[in-house]
Write an enzyme that holds these catalytic residues in place. Structure first.
Site: not given
Ligand code: UDX
Length: 440
Positions: A11, A260, A263, A320, A327
C-alpha cells in the site's frame, strides 16, 4: 503537494509512487534501511507489474525519495499517510503497535498543521486512537487532523487499481482536512465519498468481508453441486447475470488466501464481538474457506488411495496469479497435508518458489509445468497463472505415471480433459452425471 508515506509495503510504496507520478513530492519512510536503499536505487522490494518503471521514472525526475528518517519526512510534508502493517495477533485481532509507534513519532515531530491519513487497515475507532496518541506526544500545540482513507488495491494490479479506483473514501471529522485530500485525488477523476472517520473505517472491512463472503458462498454451493451432478461454473455464471449479484468473486475453487481477506474477516469478527454482536456470519466465511484445502486433498486421496509412495505435482504456489506473495496461500496447507500423508510433492511457480522453498525444503521444485508432471500420479492446479492455461496436455499425459488432473481453480474444460484421457476433477463440477443419484 508535499506528502510523506510511512511504510513501504504494497500500500505504502504504490501510494507514494502513484502520488509522485501525479506531480506531488513524495517521501517514502521505512525503518528497514535495506528497503530504503533499494527503493532509492530504483529497485522495488515487492513484485508488482509496472511498479519498477514508475519508481525509476519518479526517482529520476526528483519527485520521490525514500528515507528512514520519519521525523524529517513529517516536518517536510503537509500530509502524512500511515501505511504500516497491522499483522494479526494470536487471537486474530490486528496488532496496532506499528500504527501507534508511527502516531507517537508524528506527534513528536509536529512543526505545524498536518493531515495524518490512515491507509492501514484498522478497526473502527483507530482514527480516534491515533488522534489521542499524537496529542499525547506533541511538544507544541500544533493543530492536525486525522483522516481515514482506506485502500482497496489488489496485489498484481496495484498500480492500475490505485490509478482507477472504483471509489475513493475519505473519512474525516473536519471538512477542511477532507477537502485537502479531495484535492490530492482530484486528478484521478473518480467518484469520491466523504464520510466521518468511523464510517470510512467500517467501509474497508465491510467491503473485504463481503467479497470473502461471495467466495465462501460459491464454495458452499460448489460442494452441493459436487454431490448432485450440477456444475458450479454454470450456476455462478447464471447467478452473475443477475445485475444485483454480478459475476465478480464467484469463482469456486480452493478459497481465498493473501494478506487481506483471511486477516480482515477475522478482525471484523472480533470487532463485531467487541460490540456484543453475533460474529457467526463472519466466522462461517472463514470456516468454509479453511476447509477447502483439506477437501481438495481428500479428493486426491480418494482417487489415488494411499498417498504413501505417490507423487503429486502442484502447478502454482502463490496465493493468486501475478504475485510472489504466499501469505495464507492455499498451496502451503495443501503441501503440508500431502507431505503428512507421505506423498512426494513436486511444484512449479513462475515467481513464488524461492519463498516456499525455505518453508518446505523437502518439495521437489521444477523448472516448468512439464517437469512437474513427469512421473506424477496426480497433477493439481493450485494457482491459475496464465502460462498454465494453454499447456500441451498430450505431452503431459504421456509423461505422467497416471493421468489424474485436479483442477483447484476450474481453469480447464472438463470434457476436453476427459477426451484427452485424463481423470479430471474440478471443484464443484459434475464428474460423470450418471454417477449421481438425487436424494429425493
Ligand atoms: C483483496 C481485495 O480485492 C482488495 O480490494 C483489498 O484491498 C485487499 O484484498 P488481494 O488480496 O490482492 O486483494 O487479492 P484478490 O484478487 O481480491 O484475491 C483474494 C483471494 O481470493 C485469492 O486467493 C483468490 O484466488 C481468491 N478468489 C478471488 C477466489 O477464490 N474466487 C474469486 O472469485 C475471487
Amino acid at each position: 503537494m508535499k506528502i510523506a508515506v510511512v511504510g513501504t509495503g504494497y500500500v505504502g510504496l504504490v501510494t507514494g509512487v502513484v502520488f509522485a507520478d501525479l506531480g506531488n513530492e513524495a517521501l517514502c519512510v521505512d525503518i528497514d534501511a535495506a528497503k530504503v536503499d533499494a527503493i532509492n536505487k530504483g529497485q522495488s522490494p515487492i513484485y508488482e507489474p509496472g511498479l519498477d518503471d514508475l519508481l525509476q521514472r519518479n526517482l529520476e525526475e526528483g519527485r520521490l525519495r525514500a528515507t528512514t528518517d520519519l521525523a524529517h519526512a513529517v516536518r517536510e510534508s503537509e500530509v502524512v499517510f500511515i501505511c504500516v502493517g497491522t499483522p494479526p495477533t494470536d487471537t486474530g485481532e490486528p496488532d496496532l503497535k506499528y500504527v501507534d509507534a508511527v502516531a507517537a513519532e508524528i506527534g513528536r515531530a509536529l512543526n505545524g498543521y498536518k493531515i495524518v491519513v490512515n491507509k492501514s487497515t484498522v478497526p473502527v475507532g483507530t482514527g480516534d486512537r491515533v488522534r489521542r496518541i499524537i496529542e499525547q506526544h506533541r511538544t507544541e500545540p500544533h493543530e492536525f487532523d486525522v483522516v481515514s482513507n482506506p485502500e482497496f488495491l489488489r496485489e498484481g494490479s496495484a498500480i492500475h487499481d490505485t490509478l482507477n479506483p472504483d471509489r475513493i473514501v475519505i473519512g474525516a471529522d473536519n471538512p477542511r482536512a477532507a477537502m485537502k485530500i479531495v484535492e490530492l485525488y482530484a486528478p484521478l477523476e473518480r467518484p469520491m465519498l466523504i464520510t466521518n472517520l468511523a464510517t470510512a473505517e467500517i467501509i474497508k472491512y465491510a467491503s473485504n468481508t463481503f467479497l470473502a463472503l461471495k467466495i465462501s458462498y460459491i464454495n458452499a454451493i460448489a460442494d452441493l453441486c459436487e454431490r448432485t451432478g450440477a456444475d458450479v461454473v454454470q450456476v455462478a455464471k447464471a447467478m452473475g447475470y443477475d445485475q444485483r449479484i454480478g459475476h465478480a468473486f464467484l469463482q469456486a475453487g480452493l478459497g481465498f488466501g493473501g494478506s487481506c481477506f483471511p486477516k480482515d474477516v477475522q478482525a471484523f469478527a472480533h470487532t463485531v464481538q467487541r460490540y456484543q454482536l453475533d460474529p457467526t456470519l463472519f466466522q462461517t466465511i472463514l470456516d468454509i474457506n479453511h476447509a477447502r484445502a483439506g477437501q481438495f486433498v481428500a479428493q486426491i486421496r480418494n482417487r489415488l488411495g494411499e498417498l504413501q509412495g505417490k507423487t503429486v505435482g502442484l502447478l502454482g504456489l502463490a496465493f493468486k496469479p501475478n504475485t510472489d506473495d504466499i501469505r495464507e496461500a492455499r498451496a502451503l496447507e495443501i503441501i503440508r497435508l500431502l507431505l503428512d500423508a507421505g506423498a512426494t510433492v513436486k511444484a512449479y511457480d513462475p515467481v513464488a518458489m524461492p519463498r516456499v522453498q525455505s518453508l518446505f525444503p523437502q518439495v521437489h521444485y521444477c523448472r516448468n509445468a512439464y517437469e512437474v508432471a513427469e512421473n506424477a500420479d496426480a497433477l493439481a492446479l493450485i494457482t491459475e497463472w496464465n502460462e498454465f492455461r494453454q499447456l500441451n496436455f498430450e505431452r503431459i499425459r504421456q509423461t505422467m505415471r497416471q493421468p489424474n488432473l485436479f483442477d483447484g481453480r476450474n481453469l480447464y474444460d472438463p470434457q476436453r480433459m476427459r477426451k484427452l484421457g485424463f481423470y479430471y476433477y474440478g471443484v464443484g463440477r459434475a464428474a460423470d452425471p450418471s454417477e449421481f443419484k438425487t436424494v429425493l
